[in-house]
Design a protein around this motif. Structure first.
Motif, PDB file in Angstrom:
ATOM      1  N   VAL A  25       0.840  -1.202   0.000  1.00 18.10           N
ATOM      2  CA  VAL A  25       0.000   0.000   0.000  1.00 18.10           C
ATOM      3  C   VAL A  25       0.875   1.253   0.000  1.00 18.10           C
ATOM      4  O   VAL A  25       0.641   2.200  -0.758  1.00 18.10           O
ATOM      5  CB  VAL A  25      -0.960   0.002   1.217  1.00 18.10           C
ATOM      6  N   VAL A  26       1.907   1.255   0.822  1.00 25.17           N
ATOM      7  CA  VAL A  26       2.798   2.413   0.895  1.00 25.17           C
ATOM      8  C   VAL A  26       3.544   2.585  -0.430  1.00 25.17           C
ATOM      9  O   VAL A  26       3.716   3.708  -0.916  1.00 25.17           O
ATOM     10  CB  VAL A  26       3.769   2.280   2.093  1.00 25.17           C
ATOM     11  N   ARG A  27       3.972   1.475  -1.048  1.00 30.99           N
ATOM     12  CA  ARG A  27       4.670   1.572  -2.337  1.00 30.99           C
ATOM     13  C   ARG A  27       3.771   2.144  -3.425  1.00 30.99           C
ATOM     14  O   ARG A  27       4.192   2.990  -4.210  1.00 30.99           O
ATOM     15  CB  ARG A  27       5.182   0.194  -2.757  1.00 30.99           C
ATOM     16  N   TRP A  28       2.511   1.694  -3.464  1.00 28.79           N
ATOM     17  CA  TRP A  28       1.579   2.226  -4.454  1.00 28.79           C
ATOM     18  C   TRP A  28       1.307   3.707  -4.205  1.00 28.79           C
ATOM     19  O   TRP A  28       1.167   4.488  -5.153  1.00 28.79           O
ATOM     20  CB  TRP A  28       0.271   1.440  -4.455  1.00 28.79           C
ATOM     21  N   ALA A  29       1.219   4.082  -2.955  1.00 24.64           N
ATOM     22  CA  ALA A  29       0.994   5.497  -2.642  1.00 24.64           C
ATOM     23  C   ALA A  29       2.192   6.340  -3.083  1.00 24.64           C
ATOM     24  O   ALA A  29       2.031   7.433  -3.632  1.00 24.64           O
ATOM     25  CB  ALA A  29       0.739   5.669  -1.148  1.00 24.64           C
ATOM     26  N   ALA A  30       3.387   5.838  -2.852  1.00 26.66           N
ATOM     27  CA  ALA A  30       4.585   6.562  -3.291  1.00 26.66           C
ATOM     28  C   ALA A  30       4.619   6.650  -4.815  1.00 26.66           C
ATOM     29  O   ALA A  30       4.986   7.695  -5.377  1.00 26.66           O
ATOM     30  CB  ALA A  30       5.834   5.865  -2.762  1.00 26.66           C
ATOM     31  N   PHE A  31       4.222   5.578  -5.482  1.00 27.81           N
ATOM     32  CA  PHE A  31       4.152   5.604  -6.945  1.00 27.81           C
ATOM     33  C   PHE A  31       3.172   6.677  -7.421  1.00 27.81           C
ATOM     34  O   PHE A  31       3.440   7.403  -8.372  1.00 27.81           O
ATOM     35  CB  PHE A  31       3.749   4.219  -7.455  1.00 27.81           C
ATOM     36  N   SER A  32       2.044   6.799  -6.728  1.00 32.00           N
ATOM     37  CA  SER A  32       1.060   7.811  -7.131  1.00 32.00           C
ATOM     38  C   SER A  32       1.590   9.222  -6.903  1.00 32.00           C
ATOM     39  O   SER A  32       1.200  10.152  -7.614  1.00 32.00           O
ATOM     40  CB  SER A  32      -0.259   7.611  -6.389  1.00 32.00           C
TER      41      SER A  32
END
Length: 111
Positions: A25-32
């Protein structure tokens, strides 16, 4: 899909699989935080506006990460309390643990 509930075991939170989910979840948020400003610039938003959006998303992502980690620690603590027998959880220890009853010395009237 047969309509029956799945019988596959679910890993309890706090296990490596649950921690991987939080990391995902944190990785996807950073990607966004990177993708959204790029898309905004692609659609004609100014660089300053896109940079402000990226900073805002990064701040929200950081705050959510902190809250998720705090929640994980609280869940681990709660599970540890659930495994501890009830009488042990409420047992008082240390100075002043026992109150009331007879005390030797010092309890009489003072002249």
């Amino acid at each position: 899909m047969s309509g029956r509930p799945s019988t596959a075991p679910r890993p309890p939170s706090g296990t490596p699989a649950a921690q991987d989910t939080v990391s995902d979840v944190v990785r996807w948020a950073a990607f966004s935080c990177v993708l959204v400003p790029v898309v905004l610039v692609g659609y004609g938003t100014s660089l300053a506006g896109a940079a402000g959006t990226a900073l805002g998303l990064a701040a929200v992502t950081g705050a959510c990460r902190v809250l998720l980690r705090r929640s994980e620690r609280g869940a681990v603590r709660l599970r540890a309390e659930e495994r501890t027998p009830h009488h042990v959880r409420h047992e008082k220890v240390g100075a002043g643990a026992r109150r009331g009853g007879r005390h030797a010395g010092g309890g009489g009237p003072v002249d």
